[in-house]
Structure formats: C-alpha cells, structure tokens
Design a protein around this motif. Structure first.
Motif, short mmCIF file in Angstrom:
data_model
loop_
_atom_site.label_atom_id
_atom_site.label_comp_id
_atom_site.label_asym_id
_atom_site.label_seq_id
_atom_site.Cartn_x
_atom_site.Cartn_y
_atom_site.Cartn_z
N HIS A 131 65.68 48.53 -12.56
CA HIS A 131 64.51 47.65 -12.44
C HIS A 131 64.61 46.47 -13.40
O HIS A 131 64.30 45.33 -13.04
CB HIS A 131 63.22 48.44 -12.71
CG HIS A 131 62.98 49.55 -11.71
ND1 HIS A 131 62.09 50.57 -11.93
CD2 HIS A 131 63.52 49.79 -10.49
CE1 HIS A 131 62.10 51.39 -10.88
NE2 HIS A 131 62.96 50.94 -10.00
N PHE A 149 59.28 43.51 0.87
CA PHE A 149 59.74 44.67 0.09
C PHE A 149 59.11 45.94 0.64
O PHE A 149 58.12 45.89 1.39
CB PHE A 149 59.36 44.52 -1.39
CG PHE A 149 57.88 44.50 -1.64
CD1 PHE A 149 57.16 45.69 -1.81
CD2 PHE A 149 57.16 43.30 -1.68
CE1 PHE A 149 55.78 45.69 -2.01
CE2 PHE A 149 55.78 43.29 -1.88
CZ PHE A 149 55.10 44.48 -2.04
N ARG A 150 59.70 47.05 0.26
CA ARG A 150 59.02 48.34 0.45
C ARG A 150 59.28 49.16 -0.80
O ARG A 150 60.38 49.16 -1.34
CB ARG A 150 59.50 49.06 1.71
CG ARG A 150 60.93 49.51 1.73
CD ARG A 150 61.20 50.40 2.95
NE ARG A 150 62.59 50.79 3.06
CZ ARG A 150 63.17 51.75 2.35
NH1 ARG A 150 62.49 52.43 1.44
NH2 ARG A 150 64.46 52.04 2.53
N THR A 151 58.26 49.80 -1.28
CA THR A 151 58.41 50.63 -2.47
C THR A 151 57.65 51.93 -2.27
O THR A 151 56.57 51.92 -1.67
CB THR A 151 57.94 49.88 -3.75
OG1 THR A 151 58.28 50.65 -4.90
CG2 THR A 151 56.44 49.60 -3.75
N THR A 152 58.23 53.03 -2.70
CA THR A 152 57.56 54.31 -2.49
C THR A 152 57.79 55.23 -3.69
O THR A 152 58.79 55.13 -4.39
CB THR A 152 58.08 55.00 -1.21
OG1 THR A 152 57.31 56.19 -0.97
CG2 THR A 152 59.54 55.40 -1.32
N LYS A 188 54.11 52.31 -8.81
CA LYS A 188 54.76 51.32 -7.95
C LYS A 188 54.00 50.00 -7.93
O LYS A 188 54.59 48.94 -7.78
CB LYS A 188 54.93 51.88 -6.54
CG LYS A 188 55.94 53.02 -6.49
CD LYS A 188 57.29 52.57 -7.06
CE LYS A 188 58.33 53.67 -6.97
NZ LYS A 188 59.64 53.28 -7.45
N ILE A 192 55.97 46.63 -8.88
CA ILE A 192 56.04 45.48 -8.00
C ILE A 192 55.46 44.25 -8.69
O ILE A 192 55.94 43.12 -8.52
CB ILE A 192 55.41 45.81 -6.61
CG1 ILE A 192 56.34 45.35 -5.50
CG2 ILE A 192 54.03 45.27 -6.42
CD1 ILE A 192 57.68 46.01 -5.44
N LEU A 234 53.62 49.62 0.07
CA LEU A 234 53.64 50.51 -1.09
C LEU A 234 53.11 51.85 -0.60
O LEU A 234 52.00 51.91 -0.08
CB LEU A 234 52.76 49.92 -2.19
CG LEU A 234 52.69 50.62 -3.55
CD1 LEU A 234 52.19 49.66 -4.61
CD2 LEU A 234 51.81 51.87 -3.54
N THR A 248 62.88 51.50 -4.10
CA THR A 248 62.32 50.18 -3.80
C THR A 248 63.43 49.37 -3.13
O THR A 248 64.58 49.40 -3.60
CB THR A 248 61.86 49.47 -5.09
OG1 THR A 248 60.86 50.27 -5.72
CG2 THR A 248 61.28 48.09 -4.80
#
Length: 341
Positions: A131, A149-152, A188, A192, A234, A248
């Motif tokens: 990160h 983006f996608r973050t989980t 998250k 982000i 998210l 991410t």
C-alpha cells in the motif's frame, strides 16, 4: 529517554495478538497496567506481562501512572474511554472504528486538543508495504489517470477470531453498533482515502444474510465516488466460509495494479504495454497468522509520542474514514446515494 508507561484497556483478541505483544517487543515502553471486565482474563494478562490488573478502567486511570493508553474495547466504549484517558493526561491509541457516530469522533478529537495529547486510530492498512509503495507511485504519476478500483476485506467472521467466539460483543448491536462494515469495511475506507484522496459520494447495500440471531450486518457492498471522479466498489463480509480476501485492484490509464491479491506477490502491476512486474514485499497481516506479522501500528504510535509528531492516522483521519461507513449505512437506510458533508 525514559520508557513510556503503557496501559491496555480491554484484553480481547486485538490486545492479545496485536497491542500487547507489539508493546512488549518495543524497547521504549513498559506495560504497567491492563484492564478487562473479565477478572480472570485481566489477571492472566497482567501476570504474562508483569503488569497490574484492573477490572474498572476508571480505577486504572485514577490509581496508576500511565503515559499512553490503548483502547481495545467494544465499539460503543471507544469514545467514552478514549476521552477519559485523554483527560487523565494520556496519549491514546484507539481501535477502529474510532466511534459509533460523527459526534462521538468529534468529541474525541476535541478532548485530545484540549489536553495537548496525541490521538491515533489503529488503521493498520496504511502500514502495509504494498500500500505504501503504490501510494508513492500514484503520487509520482506512474500510472497516469486512475479510472476505477475495487477493494474488499472479507473473512468467515469474528467467531473464528474473537476471544469469546460466537458469544462475542461483535454480534451484539448495542455494543458493536455495526458489523462487517465497521469491523472490516472501515479499514478499506481508510485505505482508499489514503491512496486516492477524499470520498465524495457513497451508495450501499448492507445486509445480514449469513449469521443467525444477530442484527449487525455481515455483508456490505458500497459504490464509492472519489472527489477526483474515480469510481469503485468497497465490500466487506463475514461470510467467506473458505479463506479470506483483503485485496485491492486499481484500474488506471497505464496499468492494472493488484494489491494483496496474490499469496506470493503482494503487489503485481500489469502494464498496458504487456509488461508485468511482481513485487515480493512484507505480507499483509492476517488473523490466520496469529499476528505473526507486525502491524507497525504500535511502533509508529510510540515513535509519534516520543518525538511529539503527528501520527499517520490522526483522530481527524479516523473520523473521515468512519464517516464513509456512516454514509454507507445512511444510503442503505434511505435507498439513495449520500453526499459526504
């Protein structure tokens, strides 16, 4: 330099696996007091670390000299206990989510200011090597424009991690206020914001679909629009019955950037020109490793206190990340997108 005297309030899993061992490993501090409502737990922890045991946090704050306090309690106690500790003259490291409302978070920030103390929130995702590396690359314009983006952050739920298992406060709405979204999603939201700037608008579906006999959410999917126009998702879940996901992916003009998405390479960059670069960096911390990887949160906090410098996650930063989650809850309730104030 004199060692900082540390008190840890709450002796559950987060204290057991993160705060206490990391304080114990830091040569600049001494754990002098621990507190837990469960007397046997407090006593056993105190014995392990050569500290004094308390079952009442007010008694700890009033009867033993401490410089810093870690607040490792159920969410509804974060604000009152942090404020009491700040007023008693301590620097405070509080677990996430920092509070259960924007007003509580503001009150914590005010208490820190009024007493000239540092308030830091335990968002450890900012200290993950991949990160930090990507943040620098984004700032240097390495990837050009960021499109989406996608973050989980998802796993099987706190019953596999919490010291009290399925009887944990995590499932008690009065004490937790929020489920997977506050436990995992807020991490998250913070990440982000750290990587891509401030959030402008949030839409969300927040459900309880996997866990029985609880009113807290266990699945949340949020659509997020950043101030710079970037859109993404998210997600937070306590229903991943096999394995977890803490990844991410950022889609940009020049590359697709995968963070913590591969068991070996914590950062993989697929460039538009066909080149792929893989980085083997320090792994992200997981519950499965029993806290074997350092979170760097404690060391950063101790250093900030000793050097009297602003930590990476101030109360204000913690509040902004909490606000994203509060907006997601409001969106789910009202069935509309919520603009951030």
């Amino acid at each position: 330099m004199e060692k900082l005297k540390v008190g840890v309030i709450g002796c559950g899993s987060i204290a057991k696996y993160r705060h206490l061992p990391e304080y114990a490993a830091n040569p600049n501090v001494e754990i002098v007091a621990v507190c837990d409502a469960v007397e046997e737990r407090a006593k056993a922890t105190a014995e392990q670390y050569g500290a004094e045991a308390f079952t009442d946090y007010e008694q700890l704050l009033n009867s033993i000299e401490t410089d810093v306090i870690s607040v490792c309690l159920p969410n509804y106690l974060h604000a009152p206990v942090s404020i009491a500790a700040l007023r008693a003259g301590n620097h405070v490291l509080c677990e996430k989510p920092m509070a259960t409302s924007h007003e509580e978070a503001l009150a914590m920030i005010e208490a820190a200011k009024e007493n000239g103390k540092i308030l830091m929130i335990g968002h450890n995702q900012r200290f993950v090597a991949s990160h930090q590396k990507v943040k620098k690359m984004l700032e240097e314009g390495e990837f050009g424009k960021v499109y989406s983006f996608r973050t989980t952050f998802s796993h099987g739920g706190p019953e596999g991690w919490s010291i009290d298992g399925r009887n944990s406060w995590f499932f008690d709405k009065e004490k937790a206020f929020i489920g997977a979204l506050g436990d995992l999603g807020v991490h998250k939201a913070d990440l982000i914001r750290y990587l891509l700037g401030e959030v402008k608008e949030v839409g969300a579906f927040v459900e309880t679909s996997a866990k029985q006999n609880t009113e807290v959410d266990d699945n949340a999917v949020c659509i997020v629009k950043m101030e710079n126009g970037t859109i993404g998702t998210l997600t937070a879940s306590w229903s991943y019955v096999a394995g977890g996901d803490n990844s991410t992916v950022i889609y940009t003009e020049k590359a697709v950037v995968r963070l913590e998405d591969d068991p070996t390479y914590s950062l993989i960059i697929h460039y538009k020109n066909g080149e792929t670069v893989r980085y083997q960096l320090d792994k992200i911390q997981t519950n499965e490793d029993g806290g074997q990887t350092a979170s760097h949160v404690i060391d950063h906090f101790v250093d900030a206190v000793q050097q009297n410098k602003t930590p990476l996650i101030t109360g204000e930063e913690g509040m902004k990340s909490l606000d994203v989650i509060l907006a997601a809850l409001e969106s789910n309730e009202k069935g509309q997108f919520i603009k951030m104030e």
